[in-house]
Design a protein around this motif. Structure first.
Motif, PDB file in Angstrom:
ATOM      1  N   PHE A 125       0.843  -1.136   0.215  1.00 60.83           N
ATOM      2  CA  PHE A 125       0.059   0.049  -0.100  1.00 60.83           C
ATOM      3  C   PHE A 125       0.749   1.241  -0.039  1.00 60.83           C
ATOM      4  CE2 PHE A 125      -2.015   3.134   2.567  1.00 60.83           C
ATOM      5  CZ  PHE A 125      -3.040   3.694   1.573  1.00 60.83           C
ATOM      6  N   ASN A 126       0.688   1.907  -1.061  1.00 57.61           N
ATOM      7  CA  ASN A 126       1.522   3.328  -1.144  1.00 57.61           C
ATOM      8  C   ASN A 126       0.918   4.144  -2.265  1.00 57.61           C
ATOM      9  OD1 ASN A 126       2.587   2.541  -3.807  1.00 57.61           O
ATOM     10  ND2 ASN A 126       4.213   1.274  -2.661  1.00 57.61           N
ATOM     11  N   THR A 127       1.334   5.287  -2.248  1.00 54.46           N
ATOM     12  CA  THR A 127       0.775   6.295  -3.405  1.00 54.46           C
ATOM     13  C   THR A 127       0.788   6.055  -4.710  1.00 54.46           C
ATOM     14  OG1 THR A 127       2.937   7.673  -3.050  1.00 54.46           O
ATOM     15  CG2 THR A 127       1.066   8.436  -1.916  1.00 54.46           C
ATOM     16  N   THR A 128       1.851   5.380  -5.086  1.00 53.96           N
ATOM     17  CA  THR A 128       2.201   4.820  -6.533  1.00 53.96           C
ATOM     18  C   THR A 128       0.948   3.549  -6.851  1.00 53.96           C
ATOM     19  OG1 THR A 128       4.304   4.844  -6.225  1.00 53.96           O
ATOM     20  CG2 THR A 128       3.797   3.744  -8.076  1.00 53.96           C
ATOM     21  N   ASN A 129       0.768   2.801  -6.096  1.00 58.14           N
ATOM     22  CA  ASN A 129      -0.118   1.850  -6.299  1.00 58.14           C
ATOM     23  C   ASN A 129      -1.727   2.404  -6.088  1.00 58.14           C
ATOM     24  OD1 ASN A 129       1.477  -0.364  -7.068  1.00 58.14           O
ATOM     25  ND2 ASN A 129       2.089  -0.506  -4.970  1.00 58.14           N
ATOM     26  N   LEU A 130      -1.721   3.387  -5.027  1.00 55.51           N
ATOM     27  CA  LEU A 130      -3.138   3.799  -5.223  1.00 55.51           C
ATOM     28  C   LEU A 130      -3.431   4.564  -6.558  1.00 55.51           C
ATOM     29  CD1 LEU A 130      -4.821   3.928  -2.783  1.00 55.51           C
ATOM     30  CD2 LEU A 130      -4.236   5.766  -1.732  1.00 55.51           C
ATOM     31  N   ILE A 176      -7.786   1.793   0.001  1.00 59.59           N
ATOM     32  CA  ILE A 176      -8.125   1.318  -1.464  1.00 59.59           C
ATOM     33  C   ILE A 176      -9.426   1.151  -1.729  1.00 59.59           C
ATOM     34  CG2 ILE A 176      -7.431  -0.861  -2.656  1.00 59.59           C
ATOM     35  CD1 ILE A 176      -4.829  -1.298  -1.067  1.00 59.59           C
ATOM     36  N   MET A 177     -10.338   0.794  -0.611  1.00 59.53           N
ATOM     37  CA  MET A 177     -11.819   0.992  -1.195  1.00 59.53           C
ATOM     38  C   MET A 177     -12.376   2.132  -1.475  1.00 59.53           C
ATOM     39  SD  MET A 177     -13.395  -1.102   2.268  1.00 59.53           S
ATOM     40  CE  MET A 177     -13.711  -2.929   2.270  1.00 59.53           C
ATOM     41  N   GLU A 178     -11.620   3.241  -0.759  1.00 58.98           N
ATOM     42  CA  GLU A 178     -11.977   4.657  -1.210  1.00 58.98           C
ATOM     43  C   GLU A 178     -11.840   4.902  -2.570  1.00 58.98           C
ATOM     44  OE1 GLU A 178     -10.307   7.617   0.911  1.00 58.98           O
ATOM     45  OE2 GLU A 178     -12.074   8.612   1.573  1.00 58.98           O
TER      46      GLU A 178
END
Ligand code: URP
Ligand code: ZN
Ligand code: ZN
Length: 460
Positions: A130-135, A169-171
């Motif tokens: 979980f990090n900003t790149t993947n988000l 991630i849901m959001e």
């Protein structure tokens, strides 16, 4: 001139059962009527057989790197097994390696699957980092047709994400029309219970179930529902195994929350007694097998329609891989894609527990809706892909190794016999399985893009 006609079958859709014939051209269903006069290159006489939409197995793990090994069915052998079980589409889980982006993971999984798959396939993405790149990559990934994301509340050292990551991630997923699949088991409790059991020398398969009691799943489901409620995301509880979890989901769905669930053929067939057999390790999957009462509650949930899908969670490991010194080391998972239809028909429809239309809903129509594949997949309708399975309701088969097609050296279903079996599978108008023989071609399957939801909930 049509390519193929299926004549005089008992056609089953998500809402109807009727006698008729189906005309197929260029891989699509072009006619459904009582009789078809037009000539065809091939006519299949389906007299006395059930004609169902090909199954969508929304939960497979082909050649999955997991628990220090790799699952033994690759995309070829696993989809041969799928085809022979009447499955015409799988939705497999791409697993993000730590340190890799989810877009690159998608590309890697396509490269692995495309040359081998024998039925059509879609992908879910397992997010581990979980990090900003993947988000930021969730949106473009949905654009590639990967609309569903599996997040783990379990497997602390391997796949686990904390609640904050799951919420975030849901959001993001709901903003772009995606859906979250959640593995609901409380990782901390499992660690705690397993450590205690091991310290007492309790290493056998039966302690796998003891380390993950029903409340471990129910607590997680409850938490997942709250996270989904807060984030506004639709949520899908994968491989649900208990009556307690079922009740949590029913309550949430009754309140109008977009919360759905899936169960699997093994939870509908076996109980935790299986762990006490000499080869108990072979039955280790997570969540574990449960009580007779849980099994009955899952059947009831299917009968009343609030368990929305049955998928296999197909992840096979051969006997050498399963032979470990204690239950925590045994790679989790069992076969399943080839037995969904025979189990549901024989133990469900033939016993009067579920009607044929429900069988089609939970194996084809509902997964097509949840994963954005409808109306191309999921129904027998003019314009849909000609993905069809013929089932002989009288055919008796023992689900032994000889009759199954996975790359595995045992069958956990060895002692299970069914009445009612798929005898022909048609994928986009091509007959790819007949009477237990795969007659399709390696790599013929196509990647099918999932479509994002236009509203914040699946239309189910
Ligand atoms: O035991 C299981 N279910 N193995 C596969 C990984 C998962 O959690 O689906
Ligand atoms: Zn899982
Ligand atoms: Zn799984």
């Amino acid at each position: 001139m049509l390519d193929l006609v299926i004549r005089d079958g008992r056609i089953v859709t998500e809402s109807n059962v009727f006698d008729g014939s189906i005309g197929i051209q260029n891989g699509k269903i072009t006619q459904i009527s009582a009789t078809i006069g037009e000539s065809a290159n091939r006519v299949v006489d389906a007299g006395g057989k059930l004609v169902l939409p090909g199954l969508i197995d929304g939960h497979t793990h082909m050649e999955m790197p997991f628990m220090g090994t790799v699952s033994s069915d690759d995309f070829y052998q696993g989809t041969v097994a799928a085809a022979c079980g009447g499955v015409t589409t799988i939705v497999d889980f791409a697993v993000q390696p730590r340190g890799e982006t989810i877009l690159n993971t998608y590309k890697t999984w396509r490269q692995k699957a495309d040359p081998k798959v024998c039925v059509d396939y879609g992908l879910h993405m397992i997010i581990r980092d979980f990090n900003t790149t993947n988000l930021a990559q969730i949106r473009p990934l949905i654009g590639e047709g990967v609309t569903s994301f599996k997040l783990f509340m379990a497997y602390k050292k391997e796949l686990y994400l904390d609640d904050g990551a799951i919420y975030s991630i849901m959001e993001e997923a709901v903003r772009h029309g995606g859906i979250i699949g959640l593995h609901c088991e409380n990782a901390d409790l499992i660690e705690c219970f397993a450590a205690k059991l091991l310290s007492e020398g309790k290493v056998k398969a039966e302690y796998h179930a003891k380390s993950r009691p029903p409340l471990v799943e129910a607590e997680s489901v409850q938490r997942g529902i709250r996270l989904a409620e807060m984030s506004g995301s639709p949520m899908y509880v994968v491989h649900m195994s208990t009556g307690l979890a079922r009740d949590e989901i029913k309550e949430a769905a009754d309140k109008g929350l977009p919360v759905y669930s899936e169960t699997c053929p093994h939870y509908l067939t076996f109980t935790e007694e299986a762990y006490r057999q000499p080869n108990g390790n072979r039955y280790i999957m997570s969540p574990p097998l449960r009580s007779d009462e849980d099994r009955a509650k899952l059947w009831q949930g299917l009968a009343s329609g609030f368990i929305k899908t049955v998928a296999s969670d197909h992840v096979c490991f051969n006997s050498k891989q399963k032979n470990q010194s204690d239950f925590t080391k045994v790679p989790n998972g069992v076969i399943g894609t080839e037995v969904i239809l025979p189990i549901l028909y024989s133990a469900g429809v033939a016993k009067g527990i579920i009607p044929l239309t429900r069988l089609v809903q939970v194996t084809s129509y509902n997964p097509a809706k949840l994963f954005g594949l409808y109306p191309r997949k999921g129904s027998i309708a003019v314009g849909s892909d000609a993905d069809i399975v013929l089932l002989d309701p009288h055919k008796k088969v023992r689900l032994s190794l000889d009759n199954l097609h996975s790359n595995i050296d045992y069958s956990i279903y060895e002692d299970v016999s069914v009445t009612g079996y798929p005898i022909m599978t048609i994928s986009r108008g091509e007959i790819i399985h007949e009477d237990g023989k795969f007659i399709g071609r390696r790599g013929r399957g196509e990647f099918v893009k999932g479509k994002p939801f236009q509203t914040k909930r699946p239309d189910l």
